[in-house]
Design an enzyme around this catalytic site. Sequence first.
Site, PDB file in Angstrom:
ATOM      1  N   GLN A 107       0.857  -1.192   0.000  1.00  0.00           N
ATOM      2  CA  GLN A 107       0.000   0.000   0.000  1.00  0.00           C
ATOM      3  C   GLN A 107       0.893   1.242   0.000  1.00  0.00           C
ATOM      4  OE1 GLN A 107      -2.006   1.725   3.450  1.00  0.00           O
ATOM      5  NE2 GLN A 107      -3.939   1.717   2.330  1.00  0.00           N
ATOM      6  N   TYR A 192      -5.332  11.363   4.408  1.00  0.00           N
ATOM      7  CA  TYR A 192      -3.929  11.498   3.982  1.00  0.00           C
ATOM      8  C   TYR A 192      -3.866  12.227   2.629  1.00  0.00           C
ATOM      9  CZ  TYR A 192      -2.825   8.427   7.882  1.00  0.00           C
ATOM     10  OH  TYR A 192      -2.682   7.904   9.144  1.00  0.00           O
TER      11      TYR A 192
HETATM   12  C1  LIG Z   1      -2.589  -0.969  13.897  1.00  0.00           C
HETATM   13  C2  LIG Z   1      -3.360  -0.494  12.692  1.00  0.00           C
HETATM   14  C3  LIG Z   1      -2.688   0.170  11.681  1.00  0.00           C
HETATM   15  C4  LIG Z   1      -3.387   0.599  10.531  1.00  0.00           C
HETATM   16  N1  LIG Z   1      -2.677   1.175   9.493  1.00  0.00           N
HETATM   17  C5  LIG Z   1      -3.295   1.414   8.316  1.00  0.00           C
HETATM   18  C6  LIG Z   1      -2.534   1.776   7.159  1.00  0.00           C
HETATM   19  O1  LIG Z   1      -1.301   1.843   7.155  1.00  0.00           O
HETATM   20  N2  LIG Z   1      -3.222   2.029   6.009  1.00  0.00           N
HETATM   21  C7  LIG Z   1      -4.592   1.953   5.953  1.00  0.00           C
HETATM   22  O2  LIG Z   1      -5.165   2.202   4.890  1.00  0.00           O
HETATM   23  N3  LIG Z   1      -5.314   1.567   7.025  1.00  0.00           N
HETATM   24  C8  LIG Z   1      -4.715   1.273   8.183  1.00  0.00           C
HETATM   25  N4  LIG Z   1      -5.444   0.776   9.240  1.00  0.00           N
HETATM   26  C9  LIG Z   1      -6.900   0.528   9.084  1.00  0.00           C
HETATM   27  C10 LIG Z   1      -7.178  -0.932   8.690  1.00  0.00           C
HETATM   28  O3  LIG Z   1      -6.686  -1.223   7.397  1.00  0.00           O
HETATM   29  C11 LIG Z   1      -8.690  -1.237   8.688  1.00  0.00           C
HETATM   30  O4  LIG Z   1      -9.322  -0.472   7.703  1.00  0.00           O
HETATM   31  C12 LIG Z   1      -9.335  -0.959  10.029  1.00  0.00           C
HETATM   32  O5  LIG Z   1      -8.581  -1.517  11.085  1.00  0.00           O
HETATM   33  C13 LIG Z   1     -10.766  -1.513  10.088  1.00  0.00           C
HETATM   34  O6  LIG Z   1     -10.761  -2.904   9.912  1.00  0.00           O
HETATM   35  P1  LIG Z   1     -10.967  -3.910  11.187  1.00  0.00           P
HETATM   36  O7  LIG Z   1     -12.235  -3.442  11.870  1.00  0.00           O
HETATM   37  O8  LIG Z   1     -11.082  -5.257  10.559  1.00  0.00           O
HETATM   38  O9  LIG Z   1      -9.795  -3.747  12.078  1.00  0.00           O
HETATM   39  C14 LIG Z   1      -4.781   0.369  10.416  1.00  0.00           C
HETATM   40  C15 LIG Z   1      -5.442  -0.292  11.462  1.00  0.00           C
HETATM   41  C16 LIG Z   1      -4.752  -0.748  12.572  1.00  0.00           C
HETATM   42  C17 LIG Z   1      -5.486  -1.513  13.639  1.00  0.00           C
END
Ligand SMILES: Cc1cc2nc3c(=O)[nH]c(=O)nc-3n(C[C@H](O)[C@H](O)[C@H](O)COP(=O)(O)O)c2cc1C
Length: 381
Positions: A107, A192
């Site tokens: 990404q 972003y």
């Molecule tokens: C520790 C952490 C780091 C994340 N870093 C990014 C990232 O670098 N880029 C991004 O698009 N989303 C990032 N996210 C968001 C996740 O990709 C995802 O959209 C979000 O956690 C919701 O999904 P979930 O409910 O299954 O956790 C991050 C989430 C977490 C928990």
Amino acid sequence: MRDQLEPLFTPFACGSLTMANRFVMSPMTRNFSPHGVPGPDVARYYARRAPMGLVITEGVGPDHPAALGDGTTGGPALPLMHGEAALAGWQRVVDAVHAAGGKIAPQLWHMGPIRLAGTGPHPEAVSVSPSGIWGPFDRAALPPAYLEAVRAPTGPASESDIADVIAGFARSAANAHALGFDAIALHGGHGYLLDSFLWAQTNHRTDAWGGDPLRRTRLACDVVRAVRRVIPADKPIIFRLSQWKLQDYGARLAQTPQELGVITGALVDAGVDIFDVSTRRFNEAAFDGSDMGLSGWVRQLTGKTVMTVGGIGFDKDLQSSFVESTHTLDNLDEVARRFAAGEFDLVAIGRAALMDADWIGKLRRGEAFKPFDLSAYARLD
Ligand SMILES: Cc1cc2nc3c(=O)[nH]c(=O)nc-3n(C[C@H](O)[C@H](O)[C@H](O)COP(=O)(O)O)c2cc1C
């Protein structure tokens, strides 16, 4: 495995990308790549997730000096997609995931206005944003010290800043392609850089890079076109978009389905193959009058491959899970129901996949998942 989940375990293809099942590891920043270089521990971490149909890596800095720095997720050890050492590190990651039978996309992530001035691999670089503003300070649930630090105005991006950003994305996409990544993902959400151009609250420009929703897509579309020029026509470009922003969890990029259609239509014309529709809860209605989630709208409007994400496997969404006690929740039947209804083709799993490398194996075997555990963020299990 429960019968209703079987369709989620069917293979999928988009261009040259073939996936063994519909599950995707959602991009998650890990901060374990000192000097921008992912080490063998990072390769092992991703290889353990190879049974997911596709792994999307954490955000990786494209080749632009202001791409990365400290942000809301911290950042002294964020990875880069340029430079000999970082690329050798990523080669190890790609090879490890492929050897384990998986598929992987990086990404590419430019932090834009979210980056703290004076931090990152090039502290002297000036942060890039459309209009020199971070966003609405009164709506963000972020630490006061961070908000204080990002208040310093930077000035709107110049034509040459924008040209450098686009060229940087293209160089890093070419690097990733050469390493054998199976697709290229672009972070176009969460406030972003690319999103800050899309969003009216941060883009006040009156030149060709701002104005109505269509004109605000120009940077994102130019980046997509520049990436397409350096990768084969059949290698998918994945674009993440979101209504919510770090600056305002309640924000809306598109007020209406019609506006969403304008934005996503321009991105399709530019070359996006897969939309990664980032929501806090995959099953939240996106617009009045229908219970369809945002991914369903994007799929209906574009006819493209669409990925859903948000709150799968847990009873609290990402943001709430930092402040409220969070528990595993088997909401996969609801995922399967919406999948069958045609809302999305792919299902991204964030926290559950971070906290349990064998999440998909347990789902398949009908075993209990590991409990929610915030301490997992500090480890590369
Ligand atoms: C520790 C952490 C780091 C994340 N870093 C990014 C990232 O670098 N880029 C991004 O698009 N989303 C990032 N996210 C968001 C996740 O990709 C995802 O959209 C979000 O956690 C919701 O999904 P979930 O409910 O299954 O956790 C991050 C989430 C977490 C928990």
